[in-house]
Design a protein around this motif. Structure first.
Motif, PDB file in Angstrom:
ATOM      1  N   GLY A   1      -0.624  -1.676  10.403  1.00 47.06           N
ATOM      2  CA  GLY A   1      -0.016  -2.748  11.187  1.00 47.06           C
ATOM      3  C   GLY A   1       0.923  -3.575  10.330  1.00 47.06           C
ATOM      4  O   GLY A   1       1.068  -3.324   9.120  1.00 47.06           O
ATOM      5  N   ASP A   2       1.563  -4.572  10.946  1.00 45.14           N
ATOM      6  CA  ASP A   2       2.525  -5.391  10.200  1.00 45.14           C
ATOM      7  C   ASP A   2       1.825  -6.352   9.248  1.00 45.14           C
ATOM      8  O   ASP A   2       2.343  -6.636   8.168  1.00 45.14           O
ATOM      9  N   GLY A   3       0.640  -6.835   9.615  1.00 45.53           N
ATOM     10  CA  GLY A   3      -0.108  -7.679   8.694  1.00 45.53           C
ATOM     11  C   GLY A   3      -0.502  -6.871   7.465  1.00 45.53           C
ATOM     12  O   GLY A   3      -0.483  -7.365   6.337  1.00 45.53           O
ATOM     13  N   ASP A   4      -0.834  -5.626   7.684  1.00 48.80           N
ATOM     14  CA  ASP A   4      -1.281  -4.745   6.611  1.00 48.80           C
ATOM     15  C   ASP A   4      -0.101  -4.295   5.741  1.00 48.80           C
ATOM     16  O   ASP A   4      -0.104  -4.458   4.525  1.00 48.80           O
TER      17      ASP A   4
ATOM     18  N   THR B   1       2.547  -5.712   1.008  1.00 48.01           N
ATOM     19  CA  THR B   1       3.987  -5.576   0.745  1.00 48.01           C
ATOM     20  C   THR B   1       4.269  -4.869  -0.587  1.00 48.01           C
ATOM     21  O   THR B   1       5.150  -4.002  -0.663  1.00 48.01           O
ATOM     22  N   ALA B   2       3.534  -5.231  -1.619  1.00 46.54           N
ATOM     23  CA  ALA B   2       3.801  -4.632  -2.937  1.00 46.54           C
ATOM     24  C   ALA B   2       3.551  -3.126  -2.892  1.00 46.54           C
ATOM     25  O   ALA B   2       4.391  -2.339  -3.351  1.00 46.54           O
ATOM     26  N   GLU B   3       2.395  -2.731  -2.307  1.00 42.90           N
ATOM     27  CA  GLU B   3       2.070  -1.294  -2.237  1.00 42.90           C
ATOM     28  C   GLU B   3       3.121  -0.552  -1.421  1.00 42.90           C
ATOM     29  O   GLU B   3       3.531   0.555  -1.761  1.00 42.90           O
ATOM     30  N   THR B   4       3.548  -1.172  -0.331  1.00 41.83           N
ATOM     31  CA  THR B   4       4.545  -0.555   0.547  1.00 41.83           C
ATOM     32  C   THR B   4       5.844  -0.309  -0.215  1.00 41.83           C
ATOM     33  O   THR B   4       6.380   0.806  -0.239  1.00 41.83           O
ATOM     34  N   ILE B   5       6.348  -1.363  -0.837  1.00 48.30           N
ATOM     35  CA  ILE B   5       7.643  -1.269  -1.509  1.00 48.30           C
ATOM     36  C   ILE B   5       7.587  -0.286  -2.674  1.00 48.30           C
ATOM     37  O   ILE B   5       8.479   0.552  -2.840  1.00 48.30           O
ATOM     38  N   HIS B   6       6.519  -0.353  -3.454  1.00 51.56           N
ATOM     39  CA  HIS B   6       6.489   0.517  -4.626  1.00 51.56           C
ATOM     40  C   HIS B   6       6.255   1.981  -4.266  1.00 51.56           C
ATOM     41  O   HIS B   6       6.828   2.864  -4.894  1.00 51.56           O
TER      42      HIS B   6
ATOM     43  N   ARG C   1      -3.658  -1.570   1.273  1.00 54.30           N
ATOM     44  CA  ARG C   1      -3.595  -0.624   0.148  1.00 54.30           C
ATOM     45  C   ARG C   1      -3.394   0.825   0.590  1.00 54.30           C
ATOM     46  O   ARG C   1      -3.452   1.741  -0.228  1.00 54.30           O
ATOM     47  N   ALA C   2      -3.135   1.047   1.862  1.00 56.80           N
ATOM     48  CA  ALA C   2      -3.003   2.425   2.350  1.00 56.80           C
ATOM     49  C   ALA C   2      -1.934   3.232   1.601  1.00 56.80           C
ATOM     50  O   ALA C   2      -2.163   4.398   1.277  1.00 56.80           O
ATOM     51  N   PRO C   3      -0.765   2.657   1.280  1.00 55.62           N
ATOM     52  CA  PRO C   3       0.241   3.468   0.578  1.00 55.62           C
ATOM     53  C   PRO C   3      -0.230   3.874  -0.830  1.00 55.62           C
ATOM     54  O   PRO C   3       0.133   4.955  -1.311  1.00 55.62           O
ATOM     55  N   ALA C   4      -1.041   3.011  -1.466  1.00 52.10           N
ATOM     56  CA  ALA C   4      -1.560   3.351  -2.788  1.00 52.10           C
ATOM     57  C   ALA C   4      -2.566   4.495  -2.666  1.00 52.10           C
ATOM     58  O   ALA C   4      -2.549   5.453  -3.449  1.00 52.10           O
ATOM     59  N   LEU C   5      -3.428   4.403  -1.671  1.00 49.80           N
ATOM     60  CA  LEU C   5      -4.419   5.461  -1.461  1.00 49.80           C
ATOM     61  C   LEU C   5      -3.730   6.763  -1.037  1.00 49.80           C
ATOM     62  O   LEU C   5      -4.087   7.853  -1.504  1.00 49.80           O
ATOM     63  N   ALA C   6      -2.702   6.646  -0.196  1.00 44.84           N
ATOM     64  CA  ALA C   6      -1.954   7.840   0.226  1.00 44.84           C
ATOM     65  C   ALA C   6      -1.283   8.490  -0.984  1.00 44.84           C
ATOM     66  O   ALA C   6      -1.231   9.716  -1.105  1.00 44.84           O
ATOM     67  N   THR C   7      -0.782   7.661  -1.891  1.00 46.67           N
ATOM     68  CA  THR C   7      -0.167   8.169  -3.125  1.00 46.67           C
ATOM     69  C   THR C   7      -1.177   9.021  -3.897  1.00 46.67           C
ATOM     70  O   THR C   7      -0.888  10.157  -4.302  1.00 46.67           O
TER      71      THR C   7
END
Ligand code: TPP
Ligand code: SF4
Ligand code: SF4
Lengths: 254, 77
Positions: A103-106, A112-117, A81-87
């Protein structure tokens, strides 16, 4: 006789640990790429003079304790969820420099959803992506990034593409999205590559300061423990096997 | 022209003996000690100090940032 002792004096100093890196001994396995990338992020923060204004988002994975090593403010995200929190952090405090470290697992499995969105929305953040082709922390299970034929604890005979699908090239995918301004793939296994990777990380932070959108730096990395190799063998294996599937270089730079 | 001469200082207690500095050094300066540090690792040290050119490759690549690098200013002849 060597004149080593006369050379070791302050006026001859050319390389030392940045003060942005704390003195704590890192918990990583000997030779792990995580340490090298932490150092580069700390050096860039030091050079840009943004130690007081940078907020890192730590992931779940071996780098879950990243906040013990780089002397800045941090938040710890749930797995992926890091990209959501970074957002959230960047939108609430647009004057801060915000990055996720994953990491790649993360980044490429559970998140994946958080990353892409986040990338699709063009969040004005930096994402650092450590792709070691495996789940390091939990014992070397197959990740979406595990190479065809590459053994992992959940596929001891190697990844079978007919059963598990082909490894995902997440950076290529993210480069397609209009929200990303900079997508690059780097490595840190030679001194020349380390210097290049540092330039890329610096550029990503500068993009954020110029409000350009999402910058993603993939670092093709080793997990020598998970791969069951020595650190030097793992670097060699990475060169011989990972780079043909994950070629180094810029995928997008706008 | 004078050849640049370098020297390194390894934080031998922090070093985990991963050996990536050994393989990156262009002039084979670094060895892993037969002895071990407090954590049981064969730490890096300058086995061949005269050969160091102060390129900083070892410092740059060290995952645990254990190596400080010095380079003497070339003396003008
Ligand atoms: C919600 C949730 N699911 C699963 C886990 C277990 N888990 C911890 S780390 C990890 C994988 C980490 O792999 P990666 O992101 O590649 O990082 P690495 O350890 O290789 O650096 C998993 C599945 C967890 N902590 N939380
Ligand atoms: S398990 Fe792998 S990724 Fe984790 S610290 Fe060890 S080498 Fe690094
Ligand atoms: S500074 Fe360069 S030459 Fe000297 S020990 Fe390090 S890698 Fe070798």
């Amino acid at each position: 006789m060597s004149d080593t002792n006369t050379i070791i004096s302050p006026e001859n100093l050319i390389y030392k640990k940045t003060d942005v890196l704390l003195d704590n001994t890192m918990h990583y396995c000997p030779g792990c790429s995580h340490g090298t990338v932490h150092k580069l992020i700390a050096e860039v923060i030091d050079e840009l003079g943004i130690q007081e204004t940078t907020i890192g988002i730590a992931p779940v994975g071996c780098s879950v304790l990243a906040y013990n090593y780089i002397d800045i403010d941090w938040q710890e995200a749930a797995h992926g969820r890091a990209p959501a929190l970074a957002t959230a952090v960047k939108r609430l405090m647009p004057e801060k420099n915000v990055f996720s470290y994953q990491g790649d697992g993360d980044l490429a499995a559970i998140g994946t959803a958080e990353t892409i969105h986040a990338c699709n929305r063009g969040e004005n953040i930096v994402m650092i992506f450590i792709n070691n082709g495996i789940y390091g922390m939990t014992g070397g299970q197959m990740a979406p990034t595990t190479l065809p034929g590459m053994p992992a604890s959940t596929c001891p005979a190697g990844r079978d593409v007919s059963h598990d699908g082909a490894p995902i090239k997440i950076s290529e995918l993210l480069a397609q999205l209009p929200g990303t301004c900079y997508v690059t793939r780097q490595a840190v296994h030679t001194a020349a590559n380390v210097r290049k990777a540092k330039k890329a990380i610096r550029k990503a932070f500068e993009n954020q300061q110029a409000n350009k959108g999402t910058s993603l730096i993939e670092v093709v990395s080793t997990c020598n423990s998970g791969w069951k190799m020595s650190p030097v063998q793992a670097n060699k294996w990475m060169e011989e096997h990972m780079f043909s599937y994950y070629p180094l270089g810029d995928l997008k730079d706008e | 022209m004078a050849k640049a001469k370098g020297a390194i200082v390894v934080d031998t207690e922090k070093c985990k003996g991963c050996g990536v500095c050994v393989s990156t050094c262009p002039t084979q300066v670094i060895n892993l000690a037969a002895d071990v540090n407090g954590k049981g690792y064969h730490y890096a040290y300058m086995g061949n100090p005269d050969a160091c050119i102060g390129c900083a490759n070892c410092g740059v690549i060290c995952p645990d940032t254990c190596i400080t690098v010095y380079r003497a200013k070339p003396v003008k002849a």
